[in-house]
Every structure is written in C-alpha cells, then in structure tokens.
Design a protein around this motif. Sequence first.
Motif, PDB file in Angstrom:
ATOM      1  N   THR A   3       0.851  -1.181   0.000  1.00 52.92           N
ATOM      2  CA  THR A   3       0.000   0.000   0.000  1.00 52.92           C
ATOM      3  C   THR A   3       0.882   1.225   0.000  1.00 52.92           C
ATOM      4  OG1 THR A   3      -0.112  -0.037   2.400  1.00 52.92           O
ATOM      5  CG2 THR A   3      -1.861  -1.182   1.221  1.00 52.92           C
ATOM      6  N   ASN A   4       0.289   2.367  -0.151  1.00 50.69           N
ATOM      7  CA  ASN A   4       1.030   3.608  -0.185  1.00 50.69           C
ATOM      8  C   ASN A   4       1.445   4.013   1.224  1.00 50.69           C
ATOM      9  OD1 ASN A   4       2.055   5.229  -2.107  1.00 50.69           O
ATOM     10  ND2 ASN A   4       0.198   6.388  -2.480  1.00 50.69           N
ATOM     11  N   PHE A   5       2.707   3.849   1.566  1.00 51.66           N
ATOM     12  CA  PHE A   5       3.187   4.213   2.894  1.00 51.66           C
ATOM     13  C   PHE A   5       3.593   5.679   2.899  1.00 51.66           C
ATOM     14  CE2 PHE A   5       3.502  -0.330   3.150  1.00 51.66           C
ATOM     15  CZ  PHE A   5       3.169  -0.589   4.475  1.00 51.66           C
ATOM     16  N   GLN A   6       3.263   6.350   3.970  1.00 54.59           N
ATOM     17  CA  GLN A   6       3.613   7.756   4.148  1.00 54.59           C
ATOM     18  C   GLN A   6       5.010   7.849   4.771  1.00 54.59           C
ATOM     19  OE1 GLN A   6       1.673  10.259   2.948  1.00 54.59           O
ATOM     20  NE2 GLN A   6       0.512   8.535   2.140  1.00 54.59           N
ATOM     21  N   PRO A   7       5.724   8.962   4.547  1.00 57.15           N
ATOM     22  CA  PRO A   7       7.080   9.104   5.084  1.00 57.15           C
ATOM     23  C   PRO A   7       7.149   9.012   6.612  1.00 57.15           C
ATOM     24  CG  PRO A   7       6.601  10.846   3.511  1.00 57.15           C
ATOM     25  CD  PRO A   7       5.334  10.077   3.716  1.00 57.15           C
ATOM     26  N   ASP A   8       6.087   9.410   7.291  1.00 57.39           N
ATOM     27  CA  ASP A   8       6.100   9.415   8.749  1.00 57.39           C
ATOM     28  C   ASP A   8       5.340   8.239   9.353  1.00 57.39           C
ATOM     29  OD1 ASP A   8       7.608  11.839   8.868  1.00 57.39           O
ATOM     30  OD2 ASP A   8       5.779  12.935   8.381  1.00 57.39           O
ATOM     31  N   ALA A   9       5.078   7.219   8.541  1.00 58.64           N
ATOM     32  CA  ALA A   9       4.333   6.045   9.008  1.00 58.64           C
ATOM     33  C   ALA A   9       5.141   5.269  10.046  1.00 58.64           C
ATOM     34  CB  ALA A   9       3.992   5.142   7.828  1.00 58.64           C
ATOM     35  N   GLU A  10       4.436   4.503  10.842  1.00 58.68           N
ATOM     36  CA  GLU A  10       5.051   3.620  11.829  1.00 58.68           C
ATOM     37  C   GLU A  10       4.969   2.192  11.292  1.00 58.68           C
ATOM     38  OE1 GLU A  10       5.098   4.389  15.673  1.00 58.68           O
ATOM     39  OE2 GLU A  10       5.195   6.515  15.226  1.00 58.68           O
ATOM     40  N   ILE A  11       5.817   1.332  11.798  1.00 57.36           N
ATOM     41  CA  ILE A  11       5.784  -0.076  11.408  1.00 57.36           C
ATOM     42  C   ILE A  11       4.603  -0.745  12.105  1.00 57.36           C
ATOM     43  CG2 ILE A  11       7.025  -2.285  11.471  1.00 57.36           C
ATOM     44  CD1 ILE A  11       8.330  -0.207   9.623  1.00 57.36           C
ATOM     45  N   ASP A  12       3.782  -1.436  11.322  1.00 56.91           N
ATOM     46  CA  ASP A  12       2.639  -2.182  11.850  1.00 56.91           C
ATOM     47  C   ASP A  12       3.038  -3.654  11.900  1.00 56.91           C
ATOM     48  OD1 ASP A  12       0.256  -3.384  12.510  1.00 56.91           O
ATOM     49  OD2 ASP A  12      -0.812  -2.743  10.700  1.00 56.91           O
ATOM     50  N   HIS A  13       3.431  -4.110  13.090  1.00 56.15           N
ATOM     51  CA  HIS A  13       3.913  -5.481  13.244  1.00 56.15           C
ATOM     52  C   HIS A  13       2.812  -6.518  13.074  1.00 56.15           C
ATOM     53  CE1 HIS A  13       7.977  -4.344  14.495  1.00 56.15           C
ATOM     54  NE2 HIS A  13       7.388  -3.334  15.088  1.00 56.15           N
ATOM     55  N   GLU A  14       1.559  -6.109  13.159  1.00 58.32           N
ATOM     56  CA  GLU A  14       0.428  -7.033  13.036  1.00 58.32           C
ATOM     57  C   GLU A  14      -0.193  -6.997  11.642  1.00 58.32           C
ATOM     58  OE1 GLU A  14      -0.239  -9.064  15.623  1.00 58.32           O
ATOM     59  OE2 GLU A  14       1.426  -8.056  16.620  1.00 58.32           O
ATOM     60  N   GLY A  15       0.283  -6.109  10.781  1.00 58.75           N
ATOM     61  CA  GLY A  15      -0.312  -5.939   9.458  1.00 58.75           C
ATOM     62  C   GLY A  15       0.088  -7.010   8.469  1.00 58.75           C
ATOM     63  N   PRO A  16      -0.527  -6.982   7.277  1.00 57.83           N
ATOM     64  CA  PRO A  16      -0.263  -8.002   6.267  1.00 57.83           C
ATOM     65  C   PRO A  16       1.076  -7.837   5.536  1.00 57.83           C
ATOM     66  CG  PRO A  16      -1.819  -6.406   5.423  1.00 57.83           C
ATOM     67  CD  PRO A  16      -1.574  -6.050   6.859  1.00 57.83           C
ATOM     68  N   GLN A  51      15.006   3.839  15.672  1.00 56.38           N
ATOM     69  CA  GLN A  51      13.838   4.645  15.314  1.00 56.38           C
ATOM     70  C   GLN A  51      12.597   3.795  15.069  1.00 56.38           C
ATOM     71  OE1 GLN A  51      14.521   7.281  12.012  1.00 56.38           O
ATOM     72  NE2 GLN A  51      12.439   8.054  12.027  1.00 56.38           N
ATOM     73  N   TYR A  52      12.768   2.650  14.424  1.00 55.39           N
ATOM     74  CA  TYR A  52      11.621   1.833  14.038  1.00 55.39           C
ATOM     75  C   TYR A  52      11.435   0.583  14.897  1.00 55.39           C
ATOM     76  CZ  TYR A  52      11.216   4.955  10.087  1.00 55.39           C
ATOM     77  OH  TYR A  52      11.065   6.075   9.303  1.00 55.39           O
ATOM     78  N   GLY A  53      12.347   0.334  15.835  1.00 53.45           N
ATOM     79  CA  GLY A  53      12.216  -0.809  16.724  1.00 53.45           C
ATOM     80  C   GLY A  53      12.281  -2.147  16.006  1.00 53.45           C
ATOM     81  N   LEU A  54      13.194  -2.240  15.051  1.00 56.61           N
ATOM     82  CA  LEU A  54      13.343  -3.452  14.250  1.00 56.61           C
ATOM     83  C   LEU A  54      14.704  -4.088  14.491  1.00 56.61           C
ATOM     84  CD1 LEU A  54      11.931  -2.022  10.904  1.00 56.61           C
ATOM     85  CD2 LEU A  54      10.766  -3.597  12.448  1.00 56.61           C
ATOM     86  N   ALA A  55      14.842  -5.332  14.097  1.00 58.60           N
ATOM     87  CA  ALA A  55      16.124  -6.026  14.191  1.00 58.60           C
ATOM     88  C   ALA A  55      17.063  -5.550  13.073  1.00 58.60           C
ATOM     89  CB  ALA A  55      15.908  -7.533  14.072  1.00 58.60           C
ATOM     90  N   CYS A  56      18.352  -5.685  13.302  1.00 59.80           N
ATOM     91  CA  CYS A  56      19.356  -5.298  12.297  1.00 59.80           C
ATOM     92  C   CYS A  56      19.112  -6.008  10.968  1.00 59.80           C
ATOM     93  CB  CYS A  56      20.762  -5.622  12.778  1.00 59.80           C
ATOM     94  SG  CYS A  56      21.326  -4.621  14.137  1.00 59.80           S
TER      95      CYS A  56
END
Length: 93
Positions: A3-16, A51-56
């Motif tokens: 989908t169209n992600f915005q520059p200031d979007a957050e990571i949705d860990h539960e999304g598709p 910033q995004y709380g993701l793994a390396c």
Amino acid sequence: MITNFQPDAEIDHEGPVTPYRQLAEILRARIKRGDWQPNRPIASESQLVQQYGLACTTVRRAIAVLVEDGLVFTVPQRGTFVSPPTIEQEPPS
C-alpha cells in the motif's frame, strides 16, 4: 500488496505487509519527500533500528530492497547513500 506508505508512518507489526517491506516503502517515501538528497547518506542502520524498533537483519533487508531498486547504494565503511536521479526516477519535489 504494497500500500502507499507515508514518510512518517510507523511499522505495523500485526499488518499483512512484512516489516522489512514496510520500512523499505517508508524510506522510499522519505527519499521522495526530500529528507535525504542524492549522494548524501540516509540514516545509519543503527539509527533505523532504534527509530523503528526493528532487528538489524530487518533493516538490512529493507535497504537491500532499495539497493535492488536503484534508489540507494552502499559504500563499505561509509554507509548507505541516495542514488542520483535517473531519467526514469522522479526527482524529489
């Protein structure tokens, strides 16, 4: 199914959409917005992890998508830089 992600979007860990794909699209939107100029570095891997709380590995995979798409390039020991616009790419507005 990107989908169209915005520059200031957050990571949705539960999304598709997988987190690495979400991050790649967010970074793509930030480059398009002009957050980083051509031949200038994007945020470091460790900054993106924080910033995004993701793994390396997730951040590396997202950057690999952008490298494959020609949007960024990496320089060993220097970082990841925004590629200069090509004829096919739209310059940031």
